[in-house]
Scaffold this motif. Structure first.
Motif, mmCIF file in Angstrom:
data_model
loop_
_atom_site.group_PDB
_atom_site.id
_atom_site.type_symbol
_atom_site.label_atom_id
_atom_site.label_comp_id
_atom_site.label_asym_id
_atom_site.label_seq_id
_atom_site.Cartn_x
_atom_site.Cartn_y
_atom_site.Cartn_z
ATOM 1 N N GLU A 48 0.826 -1.208 0.000
ATOM 2 C CA GLU A 48 0.000 0.000 0.000
ATOM 3 C C GLU A 48 0.863 1.262 0.000
ATOM 4 O O GLU A 48 0.339 2.371 -0.046
ATOM 5 C CB GLU A 48 -0.908 0.008 1.237
ATOM 6 C CG GLU A 48 -2.000 -1.040 1.210
ATOM 7 C CD GLU A 48 -3.060 -0.743 0.152
ATOM 8 O OE1 GLU A 48 -3.473 0.427 0.028
ATOM 9 O OE2 GLU A 48 -3.460 -1.683 -0.553
ATOM 10 N N GLY A 53 3.409 8.948 0.134
ATOM 11 C CA GLY A 53 3.011 8.508 1.465
ATOM 12 C C GLY A 53 4.188 8.316 2.396
ATOM 13 O O GLY A 53 4.138 8.692 3.570
ATOM 14 N N HIS A 57 4.844 10.357 5.782
ATOM 15 C CA HIS A 57 4.970 9.577 7.013
ATOM 16 C C HIS A 57 6.260 9.897 7.766
ATOM 17 O O HIS A 57 6.223 10.146 8.967
ATOM 18 C CB HIS A 57 4.901 8.086 6.677
ATOM 19 C CG HIS A 57 5.153 7.200 7.848
ATOM 20 N ND1 HIS A 57 4.253 7.062 8.884
ATOM 21 C CD2 HIS A 57 6.213 6.406 8.160
ATOM 22 C CE1 HIS A 57 4.743 6.213 9.781
ATOM 23 N NE2 HIS A 57 5.931 5.803 9.363
ATOM 24 N N ARG A 78 -2.679 10.917 15.517
ATOM 25 C CA ARG A 78 -3.123 9.771 14.726
ATOM 26 C C ARG A 78 -3.747 8.724 15.642
ATOM 27 O O ARG A 78 -3.265 8.466 16.745
ATOM 28 C CB ARG A 78 -1.945 9.141 13.979
ATOM 29 C CG ARG A 78 -1.344 10.031 12.924
ATOM 30 C CD ARG A 78 -2.228 10.093 11.707
ATOM 31 N NE ARG A 78 -1.676 11.016 10.717
ATOM 32 C CZ ARG A 78 -2.415 11.632 9.828
ATOM 33 N NH1 ARG A 78 -3.710 11.427 9.769
ATOM 34 N NH2 ARG A 78 -1.862 12.456 8.970
ATOM 35 N N GLU A 80 -6.872 5.157 15.096
ATOM 36 C CA GLU A 80 -7.445 4.224 14.110
ATOM 37 C C GLU A 80 -8.242 4.937 13.032
ATOM 38 O O GLU A 80 -8.292 4.487 11.888
ATOM 39 C CB GLU A 80 -8.342 3.205 14.812
ATOM 40 C CG GLU A 80 -7.588 2.197 15.636
ATOM 41 C CD GLU A 80 -8.523 1.240 16.349
ATOM 42 O OE1 GLU A 80 -9.696 1.084 15.941
ATOM 43 O OE2 GLU A 80 -8.077 0.639 17.340
ATOM 44 N N ASN A 82 -7.744 7.852 11.537
ATOM 45 C CA ASN A 82 -7.020 8.614 10.520
ATOM 46 C C ASN A 82 -5.609 8.096 10.241
ATOM 47 O O ASN A 82 -4.836 8.762 9.548
ATOM 48 C CB ASN A 82 -6.977 10.100 10.893
ATOM 49 C CG ASN A 82 -6.162 10.375 12.144
ATOM 50 O OD1 ASN A 82 -5.607 9.474 12.772
ATOM 51 N ND2 ASN A 82 -6.095 11.638 12.522
ATOM 52 N N TRP A 83 -5.268 6.943 10.768
ATOM 53 C CA TRP A 83 -3.916 6.399 10.579
ATOM 54 C C TRP A 83 -3.553 6.293 9.102
ATOM 55 O O TRP A 83 -2.448 6.600 8.684
ATOM 56 C CB TRP A 83 -3.778 5.045 11.269
ATOM 57 C CG TRP A 83 -2.428 4.429 11.050
ATOM 58 C CD1 TRP A 83 -2.149 3.348 10.266
ATOM 59 C CD2 TRP A 83 -1.182 4.861 11.578
ATOM 60 N NE1 TRP A 83 -0.808 3.092 10.289
ATOM 61 C CE2 TRP A 83 -0.186 4.006 11.090
ATOM 62 C CE3 TRP A 83 -0.809 5.898 12.428
ATOM 63 C CZ2 TRP A 83 1.160 4.146 11.406
ATOM 64 C CZ3 TRP A 83 0.541 6.046 12.749
ATOM 65 C CH2 TRP A 83 1.493 5.173 12.239
ATOM 66 N N HIS A 84 -4.498 5.851 8.279
ATOM 67 C CA HIS A 84 -4.256 5.674 6.843
ATOM 68 C C HIS A 84 -3.820 6.980 6.174
ATOM 69 O O HIS A 84 -3.093 6.963 5.186
ATOM 70 C CB HIS A 84 -5.497 5.106 6.155
ATOM 71 C CG HIS A 84 -6.671 6.030 6.198
ATOM 72 N ND1 HIS A 84 -7.438 6.224 7.326
ATOM 73 C CD2 HIS A 84 -7.190 6.842 5.250
ATOM 74 C CE1 HIS A 84 -8.381 7.117 7.081
ATOM 75 N NE2 HIS A 84 -8.261 7.510 5.818
ATOM 76 N N GLU A 85 -4.219 8.120 6.709
ATOM 77 C CA GLU A 85 -3.881 9.405 6.107
ATOM 78 C C GLU A 85 -2.413 9.784 6.272
ATOM 79 O O GLU A 85 -1.941 10.681 5.580
ATOM 80 C CB GLU A 85 -4.760 10.515 6.676
ATOM 81 C CG GLU A 85 -6.202 10.398 6.249
ATOM 82 C CD GLU A 85 -7.087 11.477 6.833
ATOM 83 O OE1 GLU A 85 -6.597 12.327 7.619
ATOM 84 O OE2 GLU A 85 -8.289 11.469 6.515
ATOM 85 N N GLN A 88 -0.650 8.957 2.826
ATOM 86 C CA GLN A 88 -1.185 9.441 1.553
ATOM 87 C C GLN A 88 -1.371 10.946 1.611
ATOM 88 O O GLN A 88 -1.583 11.516 2.671
ATOM 89 C CB GLN A 88 -2.506 8.752 1.218
ATOM 90 C CG GLN A 88 -3.624 9.011 2.206
ATOM 91 C CD GLN A 88 -4.850 8.157 1.949
ATOM 92 O OE1 GLN A 88 -4.795 7.166 1.247
ATOM 93 N NE2 GLN A 88 -5.976 8.548 2.510
#
Length: 182
Positions: A48, A53, A57, A78, A80, A82-85, A88
């Motif tokens: 991913e 990203g 990060h 951060r 659960e 918004n962790w994915h943000e 990206q």
């Protein structure tokens, strides 16, 4: 990609740690050279991860650790939701804006590491389930952790960039230096 890090001035442990951290930052910066935001955001492998990203990060992680060492909250909280943000670009973010942000973070890191009275000084680890409770770490640990975190992702960046367009780390260094490889 490994580049040469000059020897520190005698007794300048902080300078040596900061130089190794900067070397690893360079690997990630080189990986995005010449790419559009769309290219840098693409995910050319089963992972991913994207170059954009990874860039976002590592800047966020570095800022967060320095903030914690200062006894402050990270700039971005951060969890659960918004962790994915953190992996990206969102809401108008660009590779250029992330590089500029990371440059600011890097300057703050250098100023902080150079200003602490001792690399043996400690601060508490966050109260997160993956850290031992009531654990403290030194400023030296902090610098080494940032080197490790950045180096790990610089390796990811090498693979992603080569998967995107075949450019190798050696070619990207040559491009950055305005020379040719081969």
């Amino acid at each position: 990609m490994v580049t040469h890090v000059s020897a520190e001035a005698h007794g300048d442990e902080r300078g040596a740690l900061l130089s190794f951290l900067e070397e690893q930052r360079g690997g990630i910066r080189r990986a995005v050279l010449g790419l559009s935001d769309e290219q840098a955001s693409s995910r050319p492998s089963a992972s991913e991860l994207s170059l954009a990203g990874l860039l976002k990060h590592v800047a966020e992680v570095e800022q967060g650790w320095i903030a914690r060492a200062k006894g402050e909250p990270p700039a971005v909280k951060r969890d659960e939701s918004n962790w994915h943000e953190c992996f990206q670009l969102v809401a108008g973010e660009t590779v250029e804006s992330q590089l500029a942000y990371w440059e600011k973070v890097a300057a703050e890191t250098e100023a902080f590491v150079r200003s602490v009275p001792s690399l043996d000084d400690t601060f508490p680890l966050p109260n997160d389930p993956w850290f031992p409770p009531d654990e403290r770490v030194s400023m030296r640990w902090l610098a080494l952790h940032l080197i490790r975190e950045t180096a790990r992702h610089a390796g990811h960046a090498d693979i992603i960039r080569e998967s995107l367009d075949g450019a190798t780390a050696f070619e990207l260094v040559a491009k950055e230096q305005g020379t040719s490889w081969g």
